[in-house]
Design a protein around this motif. Structure first.
Motif, PDB file in Angstrom:
ATOM      1  N   ASP A 251     -45.996  19.679  -5.913  1.00  0.00           N
ATOM      2  CA  ASP A 251     -45.738  19.129  -6.891  1.00  0.00           C
ATOM      3  C   ASP A 251     -46.619  18.475  -7.706  1.00  0.00           C
ATOM      4  O   ASP A 251     -46.550  17.922  -8.954  1.00  0.00           O
ATOM      5  CB  ASP A 251     -44.844  17.748  -6.442  1.00  0.00           C
ATOM      6  N   GLN A 252     -48.034  18.438  -7.161  1.00  0.00           N
ATOM      7  CA  GLN A 252     -48.954  17.578  -7.653  1.00  0.00           C
ATOM      8  C   GLN A 252     -49.898  18.557  -8.259  1.00  0.00           C
ATOM      9  O   GLN A 252     -50.320  19.707  -7.632  1.00  0.00           O
ATOM     10  CB  GLN A 252     -49.908  16.643  -6.682  1.00  0.00           C
ATOM     11  N   GLU A 253     -50.845  18.146  -9.272  1.00  0.00           N
ATOM     12  CA  GLU A 253     -51.898  19.057  -9.780  1.00  0.00           C
ATOM     13  C   GLU A 253     -53.195  19.127  -8.739  1.00  0.00           C
ATOM     14  O   GLU A 253     -53.339  17.854  -8.157  1.00  0.00           O
ATOM     15  CB  GLU A 253     -52.231  18.522 -11.129  1.00  0.00           C
ATOM     16  N   TRP A 254     -53.868  19.898  -8.552  1.00  0.00           N
ATOM     17  CA  TRP A 254     -55.304  19.939  -8.093  1.00  0.00           C
ATOM     18  C   TRP A 254     -56.160  19.037  -8.841  1.00  0.00           C
ATOM     19  O   TRP A 254     -56.260  19.222 -10.311  1.00  0.00           O
ATOM     20  CB  TRP A 254     -55.793  21.392  -7.800  1.00  0.00           C
ATOM     21  N   SER A 255     -57.122  18.429  -8.266  1.00  0.00           N
ATOM     22  CA  SER A 255     -58.348  17.709  -9.091  1.00  0.00           C
ATOM     23  C   SER A 255     -59.593  18.299  -8.384  1.00  0.00           C
ATOM     24  O   SER A 255     -59.598  18.775  -7.273  1.00  0.00           O
ATOM     25  CB  SER A 255     -58.144  16.067  -8.820  1.00  0.00           C
ATOM     26  N   THR A 256     -60.662  18.322  -9.224  1.00  0.00           N
ATOM     27  CA  THR A 256     -61.613  18.980  -8.886  1.00  0.00           C
ATOM     28  C   THR A 256     -62.966  17.926  -9.565  1.00  0.00           C
ATOM     29  O   THR A 256     -62.483  17.235 -10.488  1.00  0.00           O
ATOM     30  CB  THR A 256     -61.986  20.159  -9.182  1.00  0.00           C
TER      31      THR A 256
END
Ligand code: 7BC
Ligand code: NI
Length: 124
Positions: free
Chosen positions: A12-17
């Protein structure tokens, strides 16, 4: 009164980098910014082979729950191997880093005693 929040599906959540942490990506799962929760927060991170969550510290204590892969944990300069199934307690303000030294993705959950990840001030 007790409120039980649903664990948000990882998908459900976006990846962060960030460029600071090469090969690392993460998602927020239980976090006041997303789930209206408070008191504790939970995130999930993946470190690609060779990737490095570089040496850092923060005032809240932290727990890692390693769910996949192998790596080297740097605890204030002391190196220790970690692998799937390991759990790690990191005291507040203790310097730590996690590097994937294996061939598979290193996966782990982290837990902070904070409402939200965004209030954790990272120091290096
Ligand atoms: O995995 C990340 C990415 C920012 O942070 C949580 C792990 C930690 O040690 O603070
Ligand atoms: Ni940390």
């Amino acid at each position: 009164m007790i409120f039980i929040k649903n664990l948000k599906s990882v998908s459900d959540q976006e990846w962060s980098t960030t460029e600071k942490y090469p090969g690392v990506r993460w998602k927020f799962l239980i976090d006041a910014d997303f789930t209206g929760s408070s008191g504790l927060s939970l995130g999930f991170a993946e470190i690609a082979p060779g990737g490095d969550l570089i040496l850092h510290y923060h005032s809240p204590a932290e727990i890692y729950v390693v769910t996949g892969g192998v790596g080297t944990l740097n605890k204030s300069g002391k190196l220790e191997e970690v692998k799937k199934g390991d759990v790690v307690y990191i005291a507040g303000n203790a310097k730590h880093a996690l590097k994937n030294t294996g061939k598979e993705t290193l996966e782990f959950y982290w837990i902070f005693p904070t409402d939200r990840f965004s209030e954790v001030k990272y120091l290096y």
